[in-house]
Enzyme design. Structure first.
Site, PDB file in Angstrom:
ATOM      1  N   CYS A 147     -14.466  -8.867  13.285  1.00  6.79           N
ATOM      2  CA  CYS A 147     -14.481  -9.294  11.923  1.00  6.79           C
ATOM      3  C   CYS A 147     -13.208 -10.246  11.434  1.00  6.79           C
ATOM      4  O   CYS A 147     -13.408 -10.858  10.485  1.00  6.79           O
ATOM      5  CB  CYS A 147     -14.658  -8.352  10.695  1.00  6.79           C
ATOM      6  SG  CYS A 147     -13.138  -7.506  10.327  1.00  6.79           S
ATOM      7  N   GLN A 193       2.124  16.445   8.099  1.00 12.02           N
ATOM      8  CA  GLN A 193       1.908  15.238   7.228  1.00 12.02           C
ATOM      9  C   GLN A 193       2.747  14.172   8.055  1.00 12.02           C
ATOM     10  O   GLN A 193       2.607  12.903   7.645  1.00 12.02           O
ATOM     11  CB  GLN A 193       2.687  15.319   5.810  1.00 12.02           C
ATOM     12  CG  GLN A 193       1.929  16.670   5.029  1.00 12.02           C
ATOM     13  CD  GLN A 193       3.052  16.965   3.818  1.00 12.02           C
ATOM     14  OE1 GLN A 193       2.958  16.443   2.653  1.00 12.02           O
ATOM     15  NE2 GLN A 193       3.768  17.861   4.406  1.00 12.02           N
ATOM     16  N   HIS A 202      -1.859  12.371   7.596  1.00  8.76           N
ATOM     17  CA  HIS A 202      -1.417  11.037   6.953  1.00  8.76           C
ATOM     18  C   HIS A 202      -1.379  10.077   8.001  1.00  8.76           C
ATOM     19  O   HIS A 202      -0.721   8.975   8.070  1.00  8.76           O
ATOM     20  CB  HIS A 202      -0.025  11.058   6.456  1.00  8.76           C
ATOM     21  CG  HIS A 202       0.072  11.810   5.047  1.00  8.76           C
ATOM     22  ND1 HIS A 202       1.229  12.354   4.426  1.00  8.76           N
ATOM     23  CD2 HIS A 202      -0.981  12.206   4.238  1.00  8.76           C
ATOM     24  CE1 HIS A 202       0.733  12.996   3.395  1.00  8.76           C
ATOM     25  NE2 HIS A 202      -0.356  13.132   3.079  1.00  8.76           N
ATOM     26  N   CYS A 255      -8.584  -2.043  12.215  1.00  6.16           N
ATOM     27  CA  CYS A 255      -9.108  -3.139  11.333  1.00  6.16           C
ATOM     28  C   CYS A 255      -8.864  -2.723   9.885  1.00  6.16           C
ATOM     29  O   CYS A 255      -9.262  -1.817   9.476  1.00  6.16           O
ATOM     30  CB  CYS A 255     -10.326  -3.819  11.821  1.00  6.16           C
ATOM     31  SG  CYS A 255     -10.739  -5.235  10.505  1.00  6.16           S
TER      32      CYS A 255
END
Ligand code: APR
Length: 248
Positions: free
Chosen positions: A145, A97, A115, A123
């Site tokens: 973008c 984790q 995680h 992005c």
């Protein structure tokens, strides 16, 4: 405790397909904070919803950006402890984790980050990976973008990465021994994974300074710190005072 150590060694001696499920306590002996330990846990001083949620990022990304870069810097300065090195020497498949890279730097070659990682960025919108510079005072923008680049970690309210989840399920469906180290076992869905192995009757060793939500699954529970107990299980006891010397 010596009986518990002997029982755990017996389980490891027979294991051909060992899996380790780890949490923040694994890196505590490397000087990195856990999340929920009394007084010292990260969430004692920082509101998780303010620093680890997609809503907080949408609302006010700058403090989160600085905080994760600070944690990345602390992880870079930390060293794998004898516990990390022992899991590598045992050849354990690691499901963690944790978002630091100490398992890899300790020699583990098969590490699943449920995680995410402090060392990955993408992005916020199109998820294009970002491998450019990351400075505390400027959040880069995606060249594709134009949206903000974010840390490649999983925040509260977000799903876990499907490929890592599937890999973790596959590892736990074929494991013949499971070591649980350094997790309180309170955060789902990750904390539900060890049950997949326990439900198959796989022997489970838990190494923890105090009982956790996962302790009921343990065949053998060894009370203590990862950096002390794990080397002891591997018969190479390495007092923490010598940790980070690279001896093992
Ligand atoms: N060795 C082994 N275990 C330790 C040590 C140590 N030296 N020091 C502390 N621990 C134990 C604590 O007793 C506790 O049970 O490690 C556990 C850490 O629990 P948490 O702080 O809850 O961390 P973790 O279980 O990894 O949290 C899971 O919660 O906030 C989210 O995304 C975050 O991945 C994290 C998840």
């Amino acid at each position: 405790m010596t009986d518990m150590i002997a029982a755990a060694r017996g389980i490891l001696a027979d294991a051909q397909n060992l899996v380790a499920f780890t949490g923040a306590g694994m890196s505590a002996d490397s000087g990195l904070d856990t999340y929920r330990d009394a007084q010292t846990g990260l969430w004692k001083n920082v509101d998780p919803q303010a620093m680890a949620s997609i809503d907080a990022w949408a609302r006010d990304p700058e403090p989160m950006w600085r905080w994760y870069l600070h944690r990345k810097s602390r992880s870079e300065k930390a060293h794998p402890n004898p516990g990390h090195r022992t899991l590598a020497k045992l050849g354990a498949h690691v499901i963690t984790q944790n978002i630091d890279n100490l398992h890899e730097r300790g020699g583990s070659t098969d590490v699943v980050h449920l995680h995410g990682s402090l060392f990955e960025f993408r992005c916020t919108i199109c998820s294009r990976p970002w491998r450019g510079a990351t400075e505390p005072d400027h959040i880069p923008e995606c060249p594709l973008c134009g949206n903000l680049i974010r840390p490649g970690v999983v925040w509260f309210g977000e799903g876990l990465p499907p490929r890592e989840w599937d890999k973790a399920e596959q590892l736990l469906s074929t494991a013949d021994a499971l070591i649980i180290v350094g997790t309180s076992g309170v955060v789902q869905p990750a904390a539900g994974l060890p049950r997949l192995a326990a439900a198959r009757g796989v022997p489970v060793i838990e190494i923890t300074p105090q009982p956790t939500e996962l302790t009921p699954l343990a065949t053998v529970q060894v009370t203590g710190r990862a950096g002390d107990i794990l080397p002891n299980l591997f018969n190479i006891y390495q007092p923490l005072s010598l940790k980070n010397t690279g001896v093992i």
